[in-house]
Design a protein around this motif. Sequence first.
Motif, PDB file in Angstrom:
ATOM      1  N   GLY A  14      -0.569 -29.027  51.065  1.00 58.02           N
ATOM      2  CA  GLY A  14       0.739 -29.610  50.783  1.00 58.02           C
ATOM      3  C   GLY A  14       1.176 -30.592  51.855  1.00 58.02           C
ATOM      4  O   GLY A  14       1.704 -31.673  51.562  1.00 58.02           O
ATOM      5  N   ILE A  15       0.931 -30.234  53.106  1.00 56.08           N
ATOM      6  CA  ILE A  15       1.323 -31.095  54.231  1.00 56.08           C
ATOM      7  C   ILE A  15       0.535 -32.402  54.222  1.00 56.08           C
ATOM      8  O   ILE A  15       1.097 -33.496  54.356  1.00 56.08           O
ATOM      9  CB  ILE A  15       1.120 -30.334  55.556  1.00 56.08           C
ATOM     10  N   ILE A  16      -0.783 -32.304  54.078  1.00 57.49           N
ATOM     11  CA  ILE A  16      -1.628 -33.493  54.115  1.00 57.49           C
ATOM     12  C   ILE A  16      -1.381 -34.386  52.903  1.00 57.49           C
ATOM     13  O   ILE A  16      -1.423 -35.615  52.994  1.00 57.49           O
ATOM     14  CB  ILE A  16      -3.113 -33.085  54.201  1.00 57.49           C
ATOM     15  N   THR A  17      -1.100 -33.771  51.751  1.00 58.77           N
ATOM     16  CA  THR A  17      -0.772 -34.567  50.569  1.00 58.77           C
ATOM     17  C   THR A  17       0.475 -35.395  50.807  1.00 58.77           C
ATOM     18  O   THR A  17       0.564 -36.562  50.409  1.00 58.77           O
ATOM     19  CB  THR A  17      -0.568 -33.658  49.341  1.00 58.77           C
ATOM     20  N   THR A  18       1.461 -34.794  51.479  1.00 58.13           N
ATOM     21  CA  THR A  18       2.695 -35.518  51.784  1.00 58.13           C
ATOM     22  C   THR A  18       2.459 -36.610  52.821  1.00 58.13           C
ATOM     23  O   THR A  18       2.947 -37.736  52.685  1.00 58.13           O
ATOM     24  CB  THR A  18       3.773 -34.548  52.305  1.00 58.13           C
ATOM     25  N   GLU A  19       1.682 -36.303  53.865  1.00 56.56           N
ATOM     26  CA  GLU A  19       1.479 -37.272  54.932  1.00 56.56           C
ATOM     27  C   GLU A  19       0.610 -38.446  54.485  1.00 56.56           C
ATOM     28  O   GLU A  19       0.956 -39.613  54.707  1.00 56.56           O
ATOM     29  CB  GLU A  19       0.835 -36.601  56.150  1.00 56.56           C
ATOM     30  N   PHE A  20      -0.527 -38.159  53.836  1.00 53.92           N
ATOM     31  CA  PHE A  20      -1.494 -39.203  53.520  1.00 53.92           C
ATOM     32  C   PHE A  20      -1.464 -39.656  52.057  1.00 53.92           C
ATOM     33  O   PHE A  20      -2.132 -40.625  51.698  1.00 53.92           O
ATOM     34  CB  PHE A  20      -2.912 -38.744  53.872  1.00 53.92           C
ATOM     35  N   GLY A  21      -0.700 -38.957  51.208  1.00 55.38           N
ATOM     36  CA  GLY A  21      -0.596 -39.378  49.815  1.00 55.38           C
ATOM     37  C   GLY A  21       0.019 -40.753  49.663  1.00 55.38           C
ATOM     38  O   GLY A  21      -0.204 -41.442  48.654  1.00 55.38           O
ATOM     39  N   ILE A  22       0.766 -41.184  50.673  1.00 58.60           N
ATOM     40  CA  ILE A  22       1.411 -42.494  50.645  1.00 58.60           C
ATOM     41  C   ILE A  22       0.386 -43.628  50.706  1.00 58.60           C
ATOM     42  O   ILE A  22       0.649 -44.754  50.255  1.00 58.60           O
ATOM     43  CB  ILE A  22       2.409 -42.617  51.832  1.00 58.60           C
TER      44      ILE A  22
END
Length: 398
Positions: A14-22
């Motif tokens: 969840g954290i990495i999706t938020t950080e790098f999903g952009i």
Amino acid sequence: MKRIAYIGSLGLIGIITTEFGIIGILPQVAAWYHISIAQAGWLLSVFALVIALGGPLMTLWMSGFNRKILMATSIGIFLVTGVVSSLSPPFWLLLVVRMLPAFLQPVFISNAIAAATAAADKKEEHKMMAIVMAGIGLATVTTIPFATYIAGIYDRWQASFVIQTIVSAIAFVTILLALPSMPVKEKQSYGAQLRVLTKPSFLASAATITCMIAAMFTTYSYFADYMGKVNGMSPGTISIMLLLFGLAGLPGNFVAGKLLGKNLSGTVAAFLLGITLVSVGIYFSPILSVPLIIVWGFLHTPCFLNGNAYVISAAPEAPVFANSLSISFGNLGITIGTAVSGWVINTFGIHHTPWAMLALGAAALLLMALREWLYRREQATQPATRPTTTQASLHYSA
């Protein structure tokens, strides 16, 4: 206890999706807000900068809190960020809500690793940390390309944040229902933890990882824009390239995990050299983009685990704080890499970003040589108390 490690891995997804999903939707965000791609890149670099500056302080301050409460609170804030971001707020507000969860990202990761390894035997500690950190690779393979794909299908970047919100919600509920209460029984003093900042080898390790992560993100931060403008790929094709990139990282992570216990410094050096040389291929061979992306992904994803191990090996006496610092210095590298690449794009064009990748990779290799010299000198003065590099790699998450 593997259950704790798997829950930590889910939260990290969840954290990495938020950080790098952009990364996959930066061109759409830039077009929506009528700003340049470099300005849109601040959505990534500001997130990373907050982690770099605020993460260690938050980890120190909260080092005595119940780990379940910390992990649930952290993911809860990521959940709120996803909801607000999906509503297309003004760009300044989007930046602000991206900053808020960044303060607690190192807190979550440090406590997830500490909780997973605390319940494991010494021989299993390395494996437990690898399970938690696998969330980075899994997010790169699944949620990040899927969010990019959905945003491309509907031609709405907000859809990416909806996916991020759903992932964070699942992690939040899982932590509340499946994670046991984990009060900290013995809190380490602030002074004992801060003492690692006086060690030359630790500082050199941190500088090495900062430059290494900066090199990685000079081109990766603008992956979608680079593939679109330089290689002429459509949004759908770019999402497939992101998937290939992430899939290649899974065996890379496995190989690195095996090699770290045998030779930590050699493993870090090999992957760092590979990342540095890949930049040359990216610049000169756009026609070979698919095989290069596979090699690039194989080398890229393990660098997070390698960097973590490398920094913590220089401070085995304070592994939780050292882990937080590793995350912070890594995110400082993301900020530097994104900012440097943004300058290169504005000055020379996006095609030249691999040169920044090459320069920062070379700087990281030089700093690594300095760190090894300092580490050997410290070992020579304290041979009875200093663990070997290999031993540190096996027990860095104690």
